[in-house]
Design an enzyme around this catalytic site. Structure first.
Site, short mmCIF file in Angstrom:
data_model
loop_
_atom_site.label_atom_id
_atom_site.label_comp_id
_atom_site.label_asym_id
_atom_site.label_seq_id
_atom_site.Cartn_x
_atom_site.Cartn_y
_atom_site.Cartn_z
N TYR A 138 -13.54 39.94 -26.59
CA TYR A 138 -13.56 41.23 -25.89
C TYR A 138 -14.90 41.95 -26.06
O TYR A 138 -15.15 42.96 -25.39
CB TYR A 138 -12.43 42.15 -26.36
CG TYR A 138 -11.03 41.60 -26.27
CD1 TYR A 138 -10.73 40.47 -25.52
CD2 TYR A 138 -9.98 42.23 -26.95
CE1 TYR A 138 -9.43 39.96 -25.47
CE2 TYR A 138 -8.69 41.74 -26.88
CZ TYR A 138 -8.42 40.60 -26.15
OH TYR A 138 -7.14 40.13 -26.10
N HIS B 209 -6.94 32.24 -30.12
CA HIS B 209 -6.78 32.96 -28.85
C HIS B 209 -6.08 32.12 -27.77
O HIS B 209 -5.22 32.64 -27.05
CB HIS B 209 -8.16 33.42 -28.36
CG HIS B 209 -8.14 34.62 -27.49
ND1 HIS B 209 -9.13 35.57 -27.50
CD2 HIS B 209 -7.24 35.05 -26.58
CE1 HIS B 209 -8.85 36.51 -26.63
NE2 HIS B 209 -7.70 36.22 -26.06
N ASN C 94 1.83 56.68 -23.99
CA ASN C 94 2.33 55.32 -24.21
C ASN C 94 2.93 55.15 -25.61
O ASN C 94 3.67 54.20 -25.87
CB ASN C 94 1.21 54.28 -24.02
CG ASN C 94 0.78 54.16 -22.57
OD1 ASN C 94 1.41 54.71 -21.68
ND2 ASN C 94 -0.31 53.44 -22.33
N VAL D 78 -7.75 53.47 -21.72
CA VAL D 78 -8.95 54.15 -22.23
C VAL D 78 -8.80 55.66 -22.13
O VAL D 78 -9.69 56.40 -22.54
CB VAL D 78 -10.22 53.73 -21.44
CG1 VAL D 78 -10.54 52.26 -21.68
CG2 VAL D 78 -10.08 54.03 -19.95
N ILE E 267 1.31 45.79 -26.79
CA ILE E 267 -0.04 46.34 -26.99
C ILE E 267 -0.62 46.85 -25.66
O ILE E 267 -1.58 46.29 -25.14
CB ILE E 267 -0.97 45.28 -27.63
CG1 ILE E 267 -0.86 43.91 -26.93
CG2 ILE E 267 -0.68 45.13 -29.12
CD1 ILE E 267 -1.95 42.92 -27.33
N ASP F 13 -5.43 45.95 -31.48
CA ASP F 13 -5.54 44.53 -31.13
C ASP F 13 -6.84 44.27 -30.36
O ASP F 13 -7.00 44.72 -29.23
CB ASP F 13 -4.35 44.11 -30.27
CG ASP F 13 -4.38 42.63 -29.95
OD1 ASP F 13 -3.70 41.87 -30.65
OD2 ASP F 13 -5.10 42.22 -29.01
N LYS G 67 -9.04 37.82 -32.83
CA LYS G 67 -8.71 36.46 -32.38
C LYS G 67 -9.95 35.58 -32.37
O LYS G 67 -11.06 36.05 -32.07
CB LYS G 67 -8.11 36.50 -30.96
CG LYS G 67 -7.03 37.53 -30.80
CD LYS G 67 -6.35 37.50 -29.45
CE LYS G 67 -5.48 38.74 -29.28
NZ LYS G 67 -6.23 39.95 -28.88
P1 A2P Z 1 -6.40 53.02 -18.08
O1 A2P Z 1 -7.12 52.25 -19.16
O2 A2P Z 1 -7.35 53.66 -17.11
O3 A2P Z 1 -5.36 53.97 -18.61
P2 A2P Z 1 -1.79 46.32 -19.50
O4 A2P Z 1 -1.69 46.90 -20.88
O5 A2P Z 1 -0.53 45.72 -18.98
O6 A2P Z 1 -2.95 45.34 -19.38
O7 A2P Z 1 -2.12 47.54 -18.50
C1 A2P Z 1 -3.34 48.22 -18.60
C2 A2P Z 1 -3.60 48.95 -17.32
O8 A2P Z 1 -2.65 49.98 -17.12
C3 A2P Z 1 -4.96 49.61 -17.31
O9 A2P Z 1 -5.45 49.57 -15.98
C4 A2P Z 1 -4.66 51.05 -17.72
O10 A2P Z 1 -5.61 51.93 -17.17
C5 A2P Z 1 -3.30 51.26 -17.10
N1 A2P Z 1 -2.45 52.17 -17.88
C6 A2P Z 1 -2.16 52.12 -19.18
N2 A2P Z 1 -1.28 53.08 -19.53
C7 A2P Z 1 -1.04 53.79 -18.42
C8 A2P Z 1 -0.22 54.91 -18.13
N3 A2P Z 1 0.51 55.49 -19.07
N4 A2P Z 1 -0.22 55.37 -16.85
C9 A2P Z 1 -0.96 54.79 -15.89
N5 A2P Z 1 -1.74 53.72 -16.10
C10 A2P Z 1 -1.79 53.21 -17.35
#
Ligand code: A2P
Length: 282
Positions: free
Chosen positions: A53, A114, A246, A238, A234, A48, A81
């Protein structure tokens, strides 16, 4: 490849969308290619992005690299989007061309408006352009993002087309009960952005307790919560390990009691803008 299998959800136009995708909002362009490649090699088949972005080019590069490694373009559900400055019939057609060029693809699986931009008040015309793109086969499914109930009803009345999805801010602190009911009534799939509360919910004691009870991570519990509500989800990351974990959410279930305890986190907290007053074109 982990061999994990992501269930799909059938949209109101008959197309199927994998229920877990990698979101790349807030993923810097220089980290996007590796994040998308990590996701595709883990087994994700849904990415997505958005014009806004500024990483569509890198998403496209990752898709090309994956195709060289056996993940064909048609195996991936690609979402982008239309940005707020591009509302209007002709502008929307041009904006799509620009996105498809940056992504370097012949078609996009799902194209979303969007934001509704109520002051601009052109979302009906804009959606007619998306319907034309769908009729041409350049877009497989069309939908919206951040639409409130009144925007959805105006859209359906004005075009006769029900969007396949509405992608909205949704997490346990902001579960969007009313909007989810409108989606169910109209036959629109609910897609959750900021599903982890932008990471803020990962240290919440209620979420942590449920995670400990299942031997899972807080992020896995939150993703499961979305899936069990019927949402498409979604999560953004990174980090290849977090991207992989996830996606490792298809072998356990939250109990009704877990879901009830997570429901207590609803305090109406919106992390992003309110679509009824957001008219930013910057
Ligand atoms: P990072 O990119 O460093 O993993 P959302 O999807 O609700 O916007 O949340 C994204 C945020 O959650 C980002 O800061 C991401 O950081 C962090 N994040 C995503 N998956 C995890 C995970 N499994 N454990 C800890 N932080 C996570």
């Amino acid at each position: 490849m982990t061999g994990l299998s992501n269930p799909t959800l059938v949209l109101n136009d008959g197309n199927s969308i994998p229920t877990v995708g990698l979101g790349v909002w807030q993923t810097p362009a220089e980290q996007t290619r590796q994040a998308v490649e990590a996701a595709l090699s883990t087994g994700y088949r849904h990415i997505d992005t958005a014009a806004a972005y500024q990483n569509e080019t890198q998403v496209g590069e990752a898709l090309k690299a994956a195709a060289d490694n056996g993940v064909a373009r048609e195996d991936v559900f690609l979402v982008t989007k239309l940005w707020n400055a591009e509302h209007g019939y002709d502008k929307a057609l041009k904006a799509f061309d620009a996105s498809a060029k940056r992504l370097d693809v012949d078609y996009v699986d799902l194209y979303l408006i969007h934001w509704p931009m109520p002051e601009v008040n052109l979302f009906v015309e804009t959606f007619k352009a998306l319907a034309a793109l769908r009729d041409e086969g350049r877009v497989r499914s069309i939908g919206v993002s951040n639409f409130a109930p009144e925007h959805l009803r105006t859209l359906v009345d004005g075009t006769g087309v029900v969007p396949a999805v509405n992608q909205i801010e949704l997490h346990p602190r902001f579960p969007q009960q009313e909007l989810r009911e409108v989606h169910a009534e109209l036959g629109i799939a609910t897609e959750a952005w900021s599903p982890l509360g932008q990471g803020a919910l990962l240290s919440d004691p209620t979420v942590v307790a449920v995670a400990e009870a299942h031997g899972k991570t807080p992020a896995q519990v939150l993703i499961r919560w979305h899936l069990q509500l019927g949402n498409i989800v979604i999560p953004k990351s990174v980090n290849p390990d977090r991207i992989a974990s996830n996606f490792d959410v298809f072998d356990f279930e939250l109990t009704a009691q877990d879901i009830e305890s997570i429901a207590t986190l609803d305090d109406g907290t919106r992390l992003g803008p309110d679509p009824r007053t957001f008219n930013w074109t910057g």
